[in-house]
Design a protein around this motif. Structure first.
Motif: not given
Length: 191
Positions: A40-48, A56-65, A98-103
């Motif tokens: 699922y790594q590609a799908r999780v990263y893609g959604l993030a 970079a933020v998407a990678e962090d989100v995916a890892q945390e997921a 994450a998007a809310r925090l950095r938007r």
């Protein structure tokens, strides 16, 4: 002793179900977690990445997921939905936070809805995403917008009502009816 790569290929070869992999993760099995992440790594990263925009933020989100999935694998209940849905919900919630925090500048919700309802789904995902997109396209536009605002922007019914310029009861009805139609179309049960 077999090298890890050979052992992992052997383990993956059995095509274990997601539920089996989550059960393995719940018991602390590293191989189950590895297979689940690779699946699922590609799908999780893609959604993030779709939600946060920044790789970079998407990678962090995916890892945390995946960390959260590992920690809470024992709480997963297959009667409540598919493992994919469970994992992508974790990802979506983390990405929205994450998007809310950095938007820095707001994104127009109507632009997101238009993108989500686009005729061509991205290449990175296949049947699940395509079926959800089609189900959204099949809803009346006002219900599709209301559902998308709730699901992808984590808006409340009141926020949807304010944004759409409609009474609160109308917003709640659109959301409820849209979700009921999606559940029926996607054959999702509540319990």
């Amino acid at each position: 002793m077999k090298p890890k790569s050979v052992e992992l290929r052997y383990y993956r070869k059995w095509s274990l179900s997601d539920e089996s992999l989550l059960a393995g993760m719940a018991s602390g099995d590293v191989r189950s977690a590895t297979v689940f992440v690779r699946r699922y790594q590609a799908r999780v990263y893609g959604l993030a990445r779709t939600i946060v925009g920044d790789p970079a933020v998407a990678e962090d989100v995916a890892q945390e997921a995946f960390v959260r999935a590992w920690r809470h694998a024992g709480a997963y209940d297959p009667r409540k939905g598919r493992a994919t849905t469970w994992l992508l919900t974790i990802t979506r919630n983390l990405a929205v936070d994450a998007a809310r925090l950095r938007r820095e500048e707001p994104v127009d919700p109507h632009e997101l809805v238009t993108t989500l309802l686009a005729a061509q789904p991205p290449d990175r995902d296949q049947q699940d995403e395509a079926s959800v997109r089609q189900a959204l396209r099949d809803l009346p536009p006002e219900q599709a917008r209301a559902v998308a605002l709730v699901v992808f922007y984590a808006m409340t019914s009141k926020e949807v009502a304010d944004l759409e310029g409609i009474p609160l009861g109308t917003a709640k009805t659109r959301i409820r009816r849209g979700l009921v139609k999606l559940r029926k179309r996607l054959e999702v049960s509540d319990g």
